[in-house]
Enzyme design. Structure first.
Site, mmCIF file in Angstrom:
data_model
loop_
_atom_site.group_PDB
_atom_site.id
_atom_site.type_symbol
_atom_site.label_atom_id
_atom_site.label_comp_id
_atom_site.label_asym_id
_atom_site.label_seq_id
_atom_site.Cartn_x
_atom_site.Cartn_y
_atom_site.Cartn_z
ATOM 1 N N CYS A 108 0.785 -0.499 -1.877
ATOM 2 C CA CYS A 108 1.760 -0.127 -0.844
ATOM 3 C C CYS A 108 1.369 1.131 -0.077
ATOM 4 C CB CYS A 108 3.141 0.051 -1.460
ATOM 5 S SG CYS A 108 3.715 -1.433 -2.275
ATOM 6 N N HIS A 234 7.686 4.766 2.565
ATOM 7 C CA HIS A 234 7.521 3.356 2.202
ATOM 8 C C HIS A 234 8.884 2.695 1.983
ATOM 9 C CE1 HIS A 234 6.257 -0.260 0.407
ATOM 10 N NE2 HIS A 234 6.464 0.096 -0.842
ATOM 11 N N ASN A 264 10.537 -5.004 1.267
ATOM 12 C CA ASN A 264 9.298 -4.283 0.930
ATOM 13 C C ASN A 264 8.087 -5.125 1.318
ATOM 14 O OD1 ASN A 264 7.089 -3.089 -0.303
ATOM 15 N ND2 ASN A 264 8.159 -2.650 -2.217
#
Ligand code: UT7
Length: 315
Positions: A108, A234, A264
């Site tokens: 990520c 994030h 996500n």
């Protein structure tokens, strides 16, 4: 950074859709994650197609075309094929003249790693114009029967165009870090090819590491938290975003989030949020943006940049 673009699959998966086959509810998902819906590739197009659309939008925004690109960096761990990665085909489809093309996998945090690499290549004079892409199809590596992850992960792509120039700030050196000790808290095995996560543990580390890294990035940029116009971390979970902002002392109105409708998307998460922030009028040329990301590995990073800063005349 002179241009940005993004692309999402058309297929929307709502929280209610999970209620049909998982022991979960729309209310739980919204309360614990802030997510209402997400997008999944449903077979009609490949990730390459989605990334290509994002890149074309970014080039158009920058007023450049494919032939101007020297280097393509794609952050992803879900490419269409194991090998080659997405970057060479994108470089071809965009009409570059055989630009350097590489995929990076930093989970990520991949986009931040890619962006820092592009800045380093540009600062060293090896590259004049780079395209940095975050593209992910996490629906391909998500176990639909695991309620702890199925509701979280999603698909999307976004790209930025990064150019050399004389700036007041530009993009200061990012803080990038790792701790391989915790590789078993968020991973996908080669055989199983599905994401497995100890959610609570990851949550705790994500907040701490992103806060630490952002403070260090501000220090390296010779700035304080008061200099930040927009904070984008994030987009893993609204509670993580809120906790990080609170600890950093960044007020709510300076924090942009799109996790509610995007969920996500791993390495696509930060550039998608940047683009959506700009489209929403929350991010304007000249703004100081703080970015932070955290992912499996663990790997994490943070950086400060000035949004679409103009090149000084004569540079
Ligand atoms: O992208 C890389 C970074 N990723 C992240 O940062 C994700 C980090 N983690 C999270 O976002 C959260 O930890 C989750 C959303 C995954 C879970 O939320 P939580 O508030 O930490 O819940 P929990 O793991 O502490 O679980 C609480 C309860 C458990 O039930 P019991 O053991 O108390 O009976 C879970 O089984 O909630 C249960 N649960 C669910 N219940 C309904 C877990 N997922 C669900 C679900 N629906 N989807």
């Amino acid at each position: 950074m002179i241009g940005i673009g993004s692309a999402l699959p058309e297929h929307i998966v709502s929280n209610k859709d999970f209620e049909a086959y998982l022991d979960t509810t729309d209310a739980w998902i919204q309360r614990r994650t802030g997510i209402r819906e997400r997008r999944h590739l449903n077979g009609s197009i490949e990730l390459t197609d989605l990334a290509l659309e994002a890149c074309r939008n970014a080039l158009e925004d920058a007023g450049r075309d494919g032939a101007d690109i020297d280097h393509v960096i794609v952050a992803t761990f879900t490419p269409d094929r194991l090998m080659p990665g997405l970057a060479p085909k994108l470089a071809k489809l965009l009409g570059t003249n055989g630009a350097g093309a590489i995929d990076v996998n930093a989970a990520c945090a991949g986009f931040l790693y890619g962006l820092d690499q592009s800045a380093a290549l540009i600062e060293s004079g090896r590259v004049d114009l780079a395209l940095v892409v975050g593209a992910e199809a996490l629906s391909r590596v998500t176990d639909p029967s695991d309620r702890g992850t199925a509701i979280l992960f999603a698909d999307g792509a976004a790209a930025v165009v990064v150019e050399a120039g004389e700036f007041d700030h530009g993009c200061s050196p990012f803080v990038l870090a790792s701790d391989g000790e915790h590789g078993d808290l968020l991973y996908a095995e080669r055989e199983e090819r599905l994401l497995r996560m100890e959610g609570q543990e990851v949550y705790r580390h994500a907040v701490e590491r992103m806060v630490e890294a952002t403070r260090e990035a501000l220090r390296r940029a010779d700035m304080t938290v008061d200099d930040v116009d927009v904070l984008i971390v994030h987009q893993a979970n609204q509670r993580i975003i809120d906790a990080a902002a609170r600890r950093l002392g960044v007020p709510e109105e300076k924090v942009f989030a799109n996790v509610a409708t995007i969920a996500n998307t791993s390495s696509a998460s930060v550039p998608l949020a940047l683009h959506h922030a700009e489209l929403a009028g929350a991010l304007k040329p000249g703004d100081t943006v703080a970015l932070a990301a955290f992912g499996g590995g663990f790997v994490w990073g943070a950086g400060i940049l000035r949004w679409k800063e103009r090149v000084h005349a004569g540079a």
